[in-house]
Design an enzyme around this catalytic site. Structure first.
Site, mmCIF file in Angstrom:
data_model
loop_
_atom_site.group_PDB
_atom_site.id
_atom_site.type_symbol
_atom_site.label_atom_id
_atom_site.label_comp_id
_atom_site.label_asym_id
_atom_site.label_seq_id
_atom_site.Cartn_x
_atom_site.Cartn_y
_atom_site.Cartn_z
ATOM 1 C CE LYS A 9 -3.883 -2.220 2.449
ATOM 2 N NZ LYS A 9 -4.744 -2.120 3.659
ATOM 3 C CE1 TYR A 49 -9.202 -2.846 0.914
ATOM 4 C CE2 TYR A 49 -8.502 -0.780 -0.074
ATOM 5 C CZ TYR A 49 -8.208 -1.938 0.634
ATOM 6 O OH TYR A 49 -6.919 -2.175 1.073
ATOM 7 C CG PHE A 57 -12.996 1.735 7.863
ATOM 8 C CD1 PHE A 57 -12.553 1.125 6.689
ATOM 9 C CD2 PHE A 57 -13.622 0.939 8.825
ATOM 10 C CE1 PHE A 57 -12.720 -0.240 6.471
ATOM 11 C CE2 PHE A 57 -13.788 -0.440 8.615
ATOM 12 C CZ PHE A 57 -13.336 -1.019 7.439
ATOM 13 N NE ARG A 85 -6.258 -12.324 5.182
ATOM 14 C CZ ARG A 85 -6.924 -11.166 5.279
ATOM 15 N NH1 ARG A 85 -6.799 -10.230 4.335
ATOM 16 N NH2 ARG A 85 -7.690 -10.912 6.302
ATOM 17 C CB THR A 91 -7.187 -6.118 9.980
ATOM 18 O OG1 THR A 91 -7.689 -7.232 9.231
ATOM 19 C CG2 THR A 91 -7.558 -4.828 9.272
ATOM 20 C CG ASN A 112 -3.463 -2.392 7.097
ATOM 21 O OD1 ASN A 112 -3.361 -1.857 5.989
ATOM 22 N ND2 ASN A 112 -4.498 -3.134 7.431
ATOM 23 C CG HIS A 115 -5.147 -6.040 -0.217
ATOM 24 N ND1 HIS A 115 -6.348 -5.997 0.447
ATOM 25 C CD2 HIS A 115 -5.302 -6.942 -1.219
ATOM 26 C CE1 HIS A 115 -7.198 -6.832 -0.144
ATOM 27 N NE2 HIS A 115 -6.589 -7.418 -1.161
ATOM 28 C CD GLU A 126 -8.872 -8.777 -3.309
ATOM 29 O OE1 GLU A 126 -7.770 -9.306 -3.058
ATOM 30 O OE2 GLU A 126 -9.703 -8.488 -2.420
HETATM 31 P P1 IDP Z 1 -7.668 -6.871 5.711
HETATM 32 O O1 IDP Z 1 -6.859 -5.872 4.911
HETATM 33 O O2 IDP Z 1 -6.877 -7.457 6.835
HETATM 34 O O3 IDP Z 1 -8.331 -7.912 4.839
HETATM 35 P P2 IDP Z 1 -10.308 -5.660 5.978
HETATM 36 O O4 IDP Z 1 -11.223 -5.875 7.133
HETATM 37 O O5 IDP Z 1 -10.666 -6.318 4.691
HETATM 38 O O6 IDP Z 1 -8.833 -6.058 6.445
HETATM 39 O O7 IDP Z 1 -10.204 -4.090 5.769
HETATM 40 C C1 IDP Z 1 -9.622 -3.568 4.593
HETATM 41 C C2 IDP Z 1 -8.719 -2.434 4.975
HETATM 42 O O8 IDP Z 1 -9.489 -1.376 5.517
HETATM 43 C C3 IDP Z 1 -7.692 -2.745 6.068
HETATM 44 O O9 IDP Z 1 -6.536 -3.394 5.574
HETATM 45 C C4 IDP Z 1 -7.371 -1.367 6.591
HETATM 46 O O10 IDP Z 1 -6.490 -0.667 5.697
HETATM 47 C C5 IDP Z 1 -8.746 -0.701 6.525
HETATM 48 N N1 IDP Z 1 -9.474 -0.818 7.784
HETATM 49 C C6 IDP Z 1 -10.079 -1.922 8.277
HETATM 50 N N2 IDP Z 1 -10.665 -1.670 9.456
HETATM 51 C C7 IDP Z 1 -10.423 -0.368 9.710
HETATM 52 C C8 IDP Z 1 -10.768 0.508 10.797
HETATM 53 O O11 IDP Z 1 -11.428 0.118 11.762
HETATM 54 N N3 IDP Z 1 -10.344 1.794 10.687
HETATM 55 C C9 IDP Z 1 -9.615 2.253 9.626
HETATM 56 N N4 IDP Z 1 -9.276 1.468 8.593
HETATM 57 C C10 IDP Z 1 -9.664 0.176 8.642
HETATM 58 MG MG MG Z 2 -9.859 -7.744 3.443
#
Ligand code: IDP
Ligand code: MG
Length: 151
Positions: A9, A49, A57, A85, A91, A112, A115, A126
């Protein structure tokens, strides 16, 4: 063999972590079969997304993922989706296990680093959002007999 979609990212690119992420995938034995740098446009971000459209968010997430260049990859290997993963970690980097990419390099769920697809269905979706068929390469890695006991 399974394929998954992985993306460094914008924060990972800005922090000079592209090599670190790619290196961890390669050293695990996973094979890079597609790779490109791009700057995601809003429409692609919203599509990628889409499952989070109703989340509070969502607009911050779209802003984040479109805030700078990313490195997108297709990665192949046995059980690649689950394995990647596990390498990426939870996450929220604050809670991700030490030894994972997020656990080792992040502090904030909104930054984070990486992805990775979470299921065969999302991997297929994707990969096709980011790569044409002819951008994914079929080749043998020289060390495959040393990574897999059986083909
Ligand atoms: P993942 O990337 O671990 O699959 P997802 O739940 O699919 O997690 O969420 C997608 C992305 O959205 C996360 O990687 C993160 O960048 C962002 N995200 C998820 N939850 C939050 C949150 O509570 N606050 C802000 N950003 C979030
Ligand atoms: Mg995800």
């Amino acid at each position: 063999m399974e394929r998954t979609f992985v993306m460094v990212k914008p924060d990972g690119v800005q922090r000079g972590l592209v090599g670190e992420v790619v290196s961890r995938l390669e050293r695990k034995g996973l094979k890079l079969v597609g790779m490109k740098m791009l700057w995601i446009k809003k429409e692609l971000a919203e599509n990628h997304y889409a499952e989070h459209k109703e989340k509070p968010f969502f607009s911050a997430l779209v802003d984040y993922i479109t805030s700078g260049p990313v490195v997108a990859m297709v990665v192949e290997g046995r059980n690649a989706i689950k394995v990647v993963r596990n390498l990426v970690g939870a996450t929220n980097p604050a809670e991700a296990a030490v030894g994972t990419i997020r656990g080792d390099f992040g502090l904030d769920v909104g930054r984070n680093i990486v992805h990775a697809s979470d299921s065969p269905e999302s991997a297929e979706r994707e990969i096709s959002l980011f790569f044409r068929d002819d951008e994914i390469l079929d080749y043998e890695r020289a060390d495959e007999p040393w990574i897999y006991e059986e083909k």
